[in-house]
Design an enzyme around this catalytic site. Structure first.
Site, PDB file in Angstrom:
ATOM      1  N   ASN A  42       0.823  -0.987   0.232  1.00 43.42           N
ATOM      2  CA  ASN A  42       0.035   0.026   0.044  1.00 43.42           C
ATOM      3  C   ASN A  42       1.004   1.241  -0.008  1.00 43.42           C
ATOM      4  OD1 ASN A  42       0.644  -0.865   2.761  1.00 43.42           O
ATOM      5  ND2 ASN A  42      -0.887   0.482   3.547  1.00 43.42           N
ATOM      6  N   ILE A  43       0.482   2.189  -0.748  1.00 46.31           N
ATOM      7  CA  ILE A  43       1.042   3.372  -0.777  1.00 46.31           C
ATOM      8  C   ILE A  43       0.087   4.473  -0.463  1.00 46.31           C
ATOM      9  CG2 ILE A  43       2.460   5.012  -2.331  1.00 46.31           C
ATOM     10  CD1 ILE A  43       3.053   2.494  -3.784  1.00 46.31           C
ATOM     11  N   CYS A  53      -4.200   0.501  -2.349  1.00 48.08           N
ATOM     12  CA  CYS A  53      -3.811  -0.520  -1.573  1.00 48.08           C
ATOM     13  C   CYS A  53      -2.941  -1.519  -2.366  1.00 48.08           C
ATOM     14  CB  CYS A  53      -5.332  -1.341  -1.470  1.00 48.08           C
ATOM     15  SG  CYS A  53      -6.688  -0.591  -0.707  1.00 48.08           S
ATOM     16  N   GLU A  55      -3.214  -4.544  -3.049  1.00 55.38           N
ATOM     17  CA  GLU A  55      -3.672  -5.533  -4.060  1.00 55.38           C
ATOM     18  C   GLU A  55      -3.767  -4.935  -5.484  1.00 55.38           C
ATOM     19  OE1 GLU A  55      -4.917  -4.836  -1.029  1.00 55.38           O
ATOM     20  OE2 GLU A  55      -6.055  -6.445  -0.155  1.00 55.38           O
ATOM     21  N   CYS A  86     -10.259  -4.883   0.378  1.00 48.80           N
ATOM     22  CA  CYS A  86     -11.381  -3.858   0.285  1.00 48.80           C
ATOM     23  C   CYS A  86     -12.307  -3.983  -0.778  1.00 48.80           C
ATOM     24  CB  CYS A  86     -10.998  -2.215   0.495  1.00 48.80           C
ATOM     25  SG  CYS A  86     -10.432  -1.761  -0.964  1.00 48.80           S
ATOM     26  N   CYS A  89     -10.854  -3.013  -4.205  1.00 47.41           N
ATOM     27  CA  CYS A  89      -9.885  -4.157  -4.645  1.00 47.41           C
ATOM     28  C   CYS A  89     -10.342  -5.198  -5.202  1.00 47.41           C
ATOM     29  CB  CYS A  89      -8.755  -4.428  -3.479  1.00 47.41           C
ATOM     30  SG  CYS A  89      -7.481  -3.101  -3.385  1.00 47.41           S
TER      31      CYS A  89
HETATM   32  N1  THU Z   1      -5.089  -1.579   2.615  1.00 46.59           N
HETATM   33  C1  THU Z   1      -4.527  -2.508   1.732  1.00 46.59           C
HETATM   34  O1  THU Z   1      -3.504  -1.936   1.078  1.00 46.59           O
HETATM   35  N2  THU Z   1      -5.436  -3.502   1.505  1.00 46.59           N
HETATM   36  C2  THU Z   1      -6.193  -4.038   2.187  1.00 46.59           C
HETATM   37  O2  THU Z   1      -6.545  -5.095   1.988  1.00 46.59           O
HETATM   38  C3  THU Z   1      -6.890  -3.046   3.265  1.00 46.59           C
HETATM   39  C4  THU Z   1      -6.193  -1.719   3.253  1.00 46.59           C
HETATM   40  C5  THU Z   1      -4.401  -0.279   2.912  1.00 46.59           C
HETATM   41  C6  THU Z   1      -5.041   1.269   2.707  1.00 46.59           C
HETATM   42  C7  THU Z   1      -4.423   2.052   3.627  1.00 46.59           C
HETATM   43  O3  THU Z   1      -3.172   2.589   3.115  1.00 46.59           O
HETATM   44  C8  THU Z   1      -4.298   1.412   4.870  1.00 46.59           C
HETATM   45  O4  THU Z   1      -4.293  -0.110   4.556  1.00 46.59           O
HETATM   46  C9  THU Z   1      -5.451   1.559   6.041  1.00 46.59           C
HETATM   47  O5  THU Z   1      -6.702   1.273   5.373  1.00 46.59           O
END
Ligand code: THU
Length: 129
Positions: A42-43, A53, A55, A86, A89
């Site tokens: 995630n960035i 995210c 994914e 989420c 994604c």
């Molecule tokens: N996030 C993801 O990268 N993947 C997920 O499946 C759930 C949420 C990230 C988005 C954000 O940077 C952080 O987690 C908190 O929501």
């Protein structure tokens, strides 16, 4: 490739997460049908809303590199309960990856396993357009 190898790749990708706002680091490892592994993390950024995210980073990287057919994705977060993808994604994984196997894990163990069609049972996709 063994499940544990794919999970290990997701854990490794998680180390690159930019999560200074939420402190919630996520890693993903996507396996193509030919066994290539494409990872993502995630960035987050200062606008908050432009966060992407792990994914979707993995899937967009893979598509941009020419991959079209996928088998599995491993998703890792440092939580005792499973951290599933989420809604946004799920949509992107479905549209570009089809009915993937989704393997959830934390830093120590596997925490869950699903088919994407179970996570997104009534999808909107190009077959409706
Ligand atoms: N996030 C993801 O990268 N993947 C997920 O499946 C759930 C949420 C990230 C988005 C954000 O940077 C952080 O987690 C908190 O929501």
């Amino acid at each position: 490739m063994k499940d544990s190898d794919l999970i290990r790749a997701a854990r490794q990708a998680r180390r690159n997460a930019h999560a200074s706002l939420s402190k919630f680091k996520v890693g993903a490892a996507l396996e193509t049908v030919d066994g290539t592994v494409v990872t993502g993390c995630n960035i987050e950024n200062a606008t908050y809303g432009l966060t992407i995210c792990a994914e979707r980073v993995a899937m967009f990287k893979a598509v941009s590199e020419g991959h079209r057919r996928f088998r599995r994705i491993a998703i890792v977060a440092d939580t005792e309960r499973p951290t599933p993808p989420c809604g946004a994604c799920r949509q992107i994984l479905w549209e570009f990856g089809g009915n993937l196997e989704v393997i959830l894990a934390n830093l120590r163990r596997e925490t869950g396993r699903h088919r994407l069609s179970d996570l997104l049972p009534v999808p909107f996709d190009r077959t409706l357009l």
